[in-house]
Design an enzyme around this catalytic site. Structure first.
Site, short mmCIF file in Angstrom:
data_model
loop_
_atom_site.label_atom_id
_atom_site.label_comp_id
_atom_site.label_asym_id
_atom_site.label_seq_id
_atom_site.Cartn_x
_atom_site.Cartn_y
_atom_site.Cartn_z
CG ASN A 103 33.94 24.97 0.23
OD1 ASN A 103 35.08 25.24 -0.16
ND2 ASN A 103 33.00 25.88 0.39
CE1 TYR A 126 33.98 23.53 7.31
CE2 TYR A 126 33.03 23.40 5.11
CZ TYR A 126 33.66 24.14 6.11
OH TYR A 126 33.96 25.46 5.91
CD GLU A 138 29.64 25.25 0.88
OE1 GLU A 138 28.54 25.51 1.40
OE2 GLU A 138 30.58 24.73 1.50
NE ARG A 172 36.65 30.51 -1.42
CZ ARG A 172 35.59 29.86 -0.94
NH1 ARG A 172 35.68 29.10 0.13
NH2 ARG A 172 34.43 29.95 -1.56
CD GLU A 199 34.07 27.34 2.95
OE1 GLU A 199 33.43 26.72 3.82
OE2 GLU A 199 33.57 28.22 2.23
CG HIS A 210 30.60 32.76 0.28
ND1 HIS A 210 31.81 32.11 0.40
CD2 HIS A 210 29.81 32.21 1.23
CE1 HIS A 210 31.76 31.22 1.39
NE2 HIS A 210 30.54 31.26 1.90
C1 NOJ Z 1 30.52 26.50 4.04
C2 NOJ Z 1 30.29 27.93 3.68
O1 NOJ Z 1 30.91 28.25 2.48
C3 NOJ Z 1 30.66 28.91 4.78
O2 NOJ Z 1 30.06 30.12 4.49
C4 NOJ Z 1 30.27 28.36 6.12
O3 NOJ Z 1 30.44 29.29 7.15
C5 NOJ Z 1 31.07 27.11 6.39
N1 NOJ Z 1 30.79 26.13 5.36
C6 NOJ Z 1 30.82 26.47 7.76
O4 NOJ Z 1 29.52 26.01 7.82
#
Ligand code: NOJ
Length: 516
Positions: free
Chosen positions: A339, A341, A197, A107, A410, A152
């Site tokens: 995405n 985390y 995002e 990607r 992500e 992006h």
């Molecule tokens: C989300 C973003 O899409 C990406 O650009 C960023 O580097 C990562 N998270 C880590 O923060």
């Protein structure tokens, strides 16, 4: 800081609270778990974070060029993406790394101003188009599928001067750009992501100072951005659907970032607060596209309208969609790009009354959040290791939106650098395990993307936080890339299509195996 403050308030007010236990147990770690048939693995990057060549071969300025050049030391290490990983020149090495890992897909994102230097379609920059053609062709030579993000975060500076996502004409400008790239690359690109995002774009870029263009017009610009961005996304979807899908036969969708908001207690107040935090945080973008009814979530409409009236506004700060626009946006994604985390706790009690800047979306929501001190942490303050949040979030997406196909676009972990990255390995294993739990629960997750293939420019944090499976040496003009221990572990996961916690890599040499 904010979370610690809220934690202190909460502990003072409620005393110690009981929390859900993490699902992953030591017993689980002794079993080898397989990924479903046809499941795909990739890694991701984004144009500004890796390409460099910021003013080379006709590329024009975007908002990150502008921010880093006009306010260099607002970036933690006073760095920028002028050279970054030099992927503009080193794309063959990037593809070689994809082959080393045995990836199914990669990607990456397109730089709008590299393809359209005037921002508009009056002039197409051949050199920029060649760069992407070369990258795509090199990947396809080795059977690695491109998954391409159109936007992006690198808005053309010229369009930003015209208001960027706050100018309703952006729907036309973005639509024209989208049509151009479908025409240029759609014969070979079969997976498109319109936006990366929206939450970070709008809340951080328009409602705060933590992302370009740092407008910081809270509770107004962020909501305007949400509406125009969703309409622009829908425009790209419809263009693809009506003009290209039949001949090009690909998929197109949006990527939304979300964490899981766990209620801090069993109280009704905290449960409602957690649900509303999810709606304000990412439901504002997901609901208009993925819900049966479309439109912004009704609780959001009610809350922002009520607050706006209280504050003396003559209309809600949250702009409305017309009924035609609701229909135009609804259903415009072939998959739910996610995405993810980290996660946290949400609460609501008298301690949050009046503590937020007004107007602001935080104030409209009126809830507090925090994370636990004891949670494992990455090099990024916001990124704690909470795998059960991933599981719960996936189940929530299934339940709320009728089990859409989910592409994890992500997921990853930051360190301060170094090749021995056991923290990252442990994060990936725990999160993949949680994802497998969700799949076992019926969630239709089809794709997993590790962020990131290699270290890169981490926005306001510059090069201080490293997310790469490969380490990049920024002292070296050649930007040498070296596989970390996690690269070997990820390679084995992709090769075996299984999660085996006992696997210990031999990190001496990275090789290219099989058909790749
Ligand atoms: C989300 C973003 O899409 C990406 O650009 C960023 O580097 C990562 N998270 C880590 O923060």
């Amino acid at each position: 800081m904010k979370s610690l403050y809220h934690l202190m308030i909460l502990v003072v007010l409620l005393g110690p609270v009981k929390f859900n236990e993490c699902k992953t147990t030591d017993a689980r770690q002794n079993t080898v778990r397989r990924f479903p048939e046809g499941f795909l693995f990739g890694t991701a990057t984004a144009s500004y974070q890796v390409e460099g060549a910021w003013n080379v071969d006709g590329k024009a300025e975007n908002i990150w060029d502008h921010l880093t050049h006009t306010h260099p030391c607002d970036i933690k290490d006073c760095s920028n993406g002028d050279i970054a990983n030099d992927s503009y020149n080193q794309y063959k090495r990037d593809v070689e790394m994809m082959r080393e890992l045995g990836l199914d897909f990669y990607r990456f994102s397109l730089s709008w101003t590299r393809i359209l230097p005037t921002s508009f379609v009056d002039k197409i920059n051949e050199a920029g188009v060649n760069y992407y053609n070369n990258l795509i062709d090199e990947m396809l030579k080795y059977n690695i599928q491109p998954m391409v993000t159109l936007y992006h975060w690198d808005m053309p500076q010229k369009l930003q001067d015209l208001g960027g996502w706050n100018n309703p004409h952006i729907v036309d400008w973005y639509g024209d750009y989208a049509r151009t790239v479908f025409e240029l690359f759609g014969d070979r690109v079969k997976n498109w992501i319109t936006m990366n995002e929206p939450r970070e774009i709008c809340y951080q870029g328009y409602g705060d100072v933590t992302m370009a263009p740092r407008l910081n017009i809270k509770g107004v610009a962020d909501y305007m951005c949400a509406k125009n961005l969703l309409l622009a996304h829908a425009r790209a979807y419809h263009i693809y659907n009506d003009e290209f899908r039949e001949t090009q036969n690909g998929t197109i969708g949006i990527t939304i970032s979300a964490g899981f908001s766990e209620p801090a207690s069993e109280s009704e107040e905290d449960k409602v607060a957690a649900e509303e935090a999810a709606l304000f945080g990412w439901g504002i973008y997901a609901q208009p596209i993925f819900s049966e009814t479309g439109d912004f979530p009704s609780i959001l409409k009610e809350k922002v309208a009520a607050k706006s009236a209280e504050q003396g506004f003559l209309r809600s700060r949250l702009p409305e969609f017309t009924p035609e626009e609701v229909e135009y946006v609804r259903g415009t994604s072939d998959f739910f790009g996610l995405n993810h985390y980290s996660s946290g706790y949400t609460f609501r009690n008298e301690s949050v009354l009046g503590i937020f800047e007004s107007p602001s979306s935080d104030d409209d929501l009126g809830a507090g959040s925090y994370v636990l001190e004891e949670w494992e942490t990455s090099a990024s303050s916001w990124l704690k290791v909470v795998p059960w949040g991933f599981y719960k979030l996936l189940v929530k997406i299934k339940d709320d939106y009728n089990n859409p196909p989910v592409f994890i676009t992500e997921n990853g972990f930051s360190t301060l650098g170094g090749l021995e990255d056991d923290g990252r390995i442990s994060y990936y294993r725990k999160y993949l395990d949680a994802m497998l739990d969700a799949i076992a629960e019926g969630c239709d997750v089809r794709v997993y993307t590790a962020w990131s293939l290699m270290d890169n420019f981490e926005w306001m944090q510059g090069y201080t936080e490293r997310f790469g499976l490969y380490e990049v040496d920024y002292e070296d003009p050649a930007r040498t890339r070296t596989p970390r221990k996690s690269a070997f572990v990820y390679k084995e996961i992709v090769r075996s299509r299984a999660l085996d916690w006992s696997y210990q890599p031999d990190t001496d040499v990275m090789t290219i195996d099989d058909g790749h």
